[in-house]
Every structure is written in structure tokens, then in C-alpha cells.
Motif scaffolding. Structure first.
Motif, mmCIF file in Angstrom:
data_model
loop_
_atom_site.group_PDB
_atom_site.id
_atom_site.type_symbol
_atom_site.label_atom_id
_atom_site.label_comp_id
_atom_site.label_asym_id
_atom_site.label_seq_id
_atom_site.Cartn_x
_atom_site.Cartn_y
_atom_site.Cartn_z
ATOM 1 N N UNK A 1 0.824 -1.204 0.000
ATOM 2 C CA UNK A 1 0.000 0.000 0.000
ATOM 3 C C UNK A 1 0.866 1.265 0.000
ATOM 4 N N UNK A 2 1.946 1.233 0.791
ATOM 5 C CA UNK A 2 2.845 2.380 0.845
ATOM 6 C C UNK A 2 3.513 2.581 -0.513
ATOM 7 N N UNK A 3 3.890 1.482 -1.165
ATOM 8 C CA UNK A 3 4.503 1.582 -2.492
ATOM 9 C C UNK A 3 3.557 2.245 -3.476
ATOM 10 N N UNK A 4 2.263 1.916 -3.384
ATOM 11 C CA UNK A 4 1.270 2.500 -4.287
ATOM 12 C C UNK A 4 1.181 4.001 -4.066
ATOM 13 N N UNK A 5 1.142 4.421 -2.802
ATOM 14 C CA UNK A 5 1.027 5.849 -2.491
ATOM 15 C C UNK A 5 2.265 6.600 -2.976
ATOM 16 N N UNK A 6 3.438 6.060 -2.692
ATOM 17 C CA UNK A 6 4.671 6.707 -3.137
ATOM 18 C C UNK A 6 4.718 6.770 -4.665
ATOM 19 N N UNK A 7 4.315 5.689 -5.314
ATOM 20 C CA UNK A 7 4.290 5.652 -6.776
ATOM 21 C C UNK A 7 3.374 6.729 -7.325
ATOM 22 N N UNK A 8 2.191 6.874 -6.761
ATOM 23 C CA UNK A 8 1.242 7.883 -7.244
ATOM 24 C C UNK A 8 1.801 9.293 -7.057
ATOM 25 N N UNK A 9 2.422 9.540 -5.908
ATOM 26 C CA UNK A 9 2.976 10.873 -5.645
ATOM 27 C C UNK A 9 4.116 11.173 -6.615
ATOM 28 N N UNK A 10 5.017 10.218 -6.825
ATOM 29 C CA UNK A 10 6.149 10.430 -7.734
ATOM 30 C C UNK A 10 5.656 10.657 -9.160
ATOM 31 N N UNK A 11 4.703 9.839 -9.609
ATOM 32 C CA UNK A 11 4.177 10.001 -10.971
ATOM 33 C C UNK A 11 3.460 11.341 -11.103
ATOM 34 N N UNK A 12 2.746 11.735 -10.068
ATOM 35 C CA UNK A 12 2.043 13.018 -10.124
ATOM 36 C C UNK A 12 3.022 14.184 -10.174
ATOM 37 N N UNK A 13 3.987 14.186 -9.267
ATOM 38 C CA UNK A 13 4.906 15.321 -9.183
ATOM 39 C C UNK A 13 5.901 15.318 -10.342
ATOM 40 N N UNK A 14 6.592 14.192 -10.523
ATOM 41 C CA UNK A 14 7.656 14.165 -11.524
ATOM 42 C C UNK A 14 7.163 13.789 -12.916
ATOM 43 N N UNK A 15 6.066 13.066 -12.995
ATOM 44 C CA UNK A 15 5.571 12.648 -14.298
ATOM 45 C C UNK A 15 4.577 13.612 -14.903
ATOM 46 N N UNK A 16 3.952 14.468 -14.063
ATOM 47 C CA UNK A 16 2.926 15.366 -14.574
ATOM 48 C C UNK A 16 3.237 16.835 -14.294
ATOM 49 N N UNK A 17 3.441 17.185 -13.028
ATOM 50 C CA UNK A 17 3.596 18.599 -12.677
ATOM 51 C C UNK A 17 4.913 19.195 -13.195
ATOM 52 N N UNK A 18 6.014 18.498 -12.995
ATOM 53 C CA UNK A 18 7.295 19.014 -13.494
ATOM 54 C C UNK A 18 7.277 19.167 -15.026
ATOM 55 N N UNK A 19 6.840 18.139 -15.777
ATOM 56 C CA UNK A 19 6.767 18.324 -17.240
ATOM 57 C C UNK A 19 5.780 19.420 -17.664
ATOM 58 N N UNK A 20 4.701 19.582 -16.908
ATOM 59 C CA UNK A 20 3.746 20.644 -17.250
ATOM 60 C C UNK A 20 4.406 22.015 -17.096
ATOM 61 N N UNK A 21 5.138 22.190 -16.006
ATOM 62 C CA UNK A 21 5.834 23.463 -15.804
ATOM 63 C C UNK A 21 6.916 23.667 -16.867
ATOM 64 N N UNK A 22 7.640 22.617 -17.180
ATOM 65 C CA UNK A 22 8.678 22.711 -18.213
ATOM 66 C C UNK A 22 8.066 23.023 -19.576
ATOM 67 N N UNK A 23 6.882 22.471 -19.849
ATOM 68 C CA UNK A 23 6.172 22.775 -21.105
ATOM 69 C C UNK A 23 5.756 24.239 -21.134
ATOM 70 N N UNK A 24 5.306 24.739 -19.998
ATOM 71 C CA UNK A 24 4.947 26.151 -19.891
ATOM 72 C C UNK A 24 6.161 27.034 -20.213
ATOM 73 N N UNK A 25 7.299 26.665 -19.641
ATOM 74 C CA UNK A 25 8.521 27.442 -19.888
ATOM 75 C C UNK A 25 8.909 27.396 -21.372
ATOM 76 N N UNK A 26 8.724 26.232 -22.000
ATOM 77 C CA UNK A 26 9.046 26.109 -23.426
ATOM 78 C C UNK A 26 8.143 26.995 -24.265
#
Length: 194
Positions: A1-26
Motif C-alpha cells: 500500500x505504501x509503495x502505491x502511495x509513493x508511486x502515485x505521488x512520484x508520478x504526479x509530481x515528476x511525471x505530470x507537474x514538473x513536465x507541465x511546468x517545463x512545457x509552460x517554460x518552453x
């Protein structure tokens, strides 16, 4: 269960939010090279999200499944591995290029059929609503007329059941007595409701 939560947070932050901000900058800097990089990433990430939805159902019991997902997202984003660029150039671009006409035709047909289906369901929905409104109105009118009829029948039956007092002389006309009774009954109903 902890692995699932950590996975979701990492995918959300690094897989979605960081690329979204980088796309904005581009977009803000109007750097074409960055545009292309992030468009390739988003195409791969869309495919990853689609596959992940189904693989989570069947593969969540595999040991280190969630850790592998984290590693995959990091690999996609890493400027050293350029995972999204590699996947796009070797697999996605050649596949989409060869199937582009078929996909475009299918999307056009789906668009036309969805419009026709929407119009058809809209017509059916309006017909159902109109039928329901007519039925409600006719049933409501029948209930209203039954109520009105029952009030007037009660008025007449109570008028006929009241025996005249032999000692009193009633000089009122029958129409005037009926109006007086109906008025007193309606006043009784309005007093009871308030």
C-alpha cells in the motif's frame, strides 16, 4: 500500500507537474527544441497512462511493480537517458506514420457517428420528456377534477342530508344556500391550512 502511495505521488509530481511546468517554460520562451522534446514526452506519457490503467488491474501483485513504475517515469524524464525521445523515435513515430491515414479515417467516422448518435439520443430524450409531461398533465388534471368533483359531491350530499328544522322557516333560495355552504366550507379549509 505504501509503495502505491509513493508511486502515485512520484508520478504526479515528476511525471505530470514538473513536465507541465517545463512545457509552460518552453511555450513562454518559444524554444522549438524544447517544444519538440515536451511534445514527445506528453505523447509517451499519454500512452503510459493508458497502459498503466489496465496494467494496474492485473500486475499490481507483481513484486516491485510500483517501484518499476517510478523507475520508468524517471527514465522517461532523465536528460541523460532521454527515454521519452527514444521511445517516440523508435516505436511511436514509425507506427503512427504508417497507420496515420487509417487512424484519421477512423476518427472522422467516429466523429460523424457520434454526432448522429447524439442527435438520435437527443430526439429520443425529448420524446420521452414530452410523453412524460403529457402523462403527468393528464393524470394531474384527472386528480384535480376528482378532487373538485368530490368537494362538490360532499357539498351536495351534506346539503341534502341536513333535515330542515320544522320550527324554523327558511326564506333563502336553494342557490343562495349552496353558495353560502360552499363559501363556509372553503373558509373552513383555508382556516385549517393556516
Amino acid at each position: 500500500m505504501v509503495s502505491w502511495i509513493i508511486s502515485r505521488v512520484v508520478v504526479l509530481v515528476f511525471g505530470t507537474l514538473y513536465p507541465a511546468y517545463s512545457s509552460y517554460k518552453a511555450v513562454k520562451t518559444k524554444d522549438v527544441k524544447e517544444y519538440v522534446k515536451w511534445m514527445m514526452y506528453w505523447i509517451i506519457f499519454a500512452l503510459y497512462t493508458t497502459v498503466e490503467t489496465f496494467s494496474d488491474l492485473f500486475l499490481c501483485w507483481v513484486p516491485f511493480y510500483y517501484e518499476l513504475k517510478i523507475a520508468f517515469v524517471v527514465w522517461l524524464l532523465s536528460p541523460y537517458t532521454k527515454g521519452s525521445s527514444v521511445l517516440y523515435r523508435k516505436f511511436v513515430h514509425p507506427t503512427l506514420s504508417s497507420k496515420e491515414k487509417d487512424i484519421d479515417e477512423y476518427l472522422l467516422q467516429a466523429k460523424d457517428k457520434s454526432y448522429d448518435t447524439l442527435v438520435q439520443f437527443g430526439k429520443k430524450g425529448l420524446n420521452v420528456a414530452a410523453t412524460a409531461a403529457v402523462l403527468a398533465a393528464t393524470k394531474g388534471q384527472g386528480v384535480l377534477s376528482d378532487k373538485l368533483r368530490s368537494f362538490s359531491m360532499q357539498d351536495l350530499s351534506s346539503y341534502q342530508s341536513d333535515p330542515p328544522n320544522p320550527g324554523s322557516v327558511n326564506t333563502q333560495s336553494p342557490q343562495h344556500r349552496t353558495k353560502t355552504m360552499m363559501r363556509s366550507k372553503s373558509e373552513g379549509y383555508s382556516n385549517a391550512s393556516s
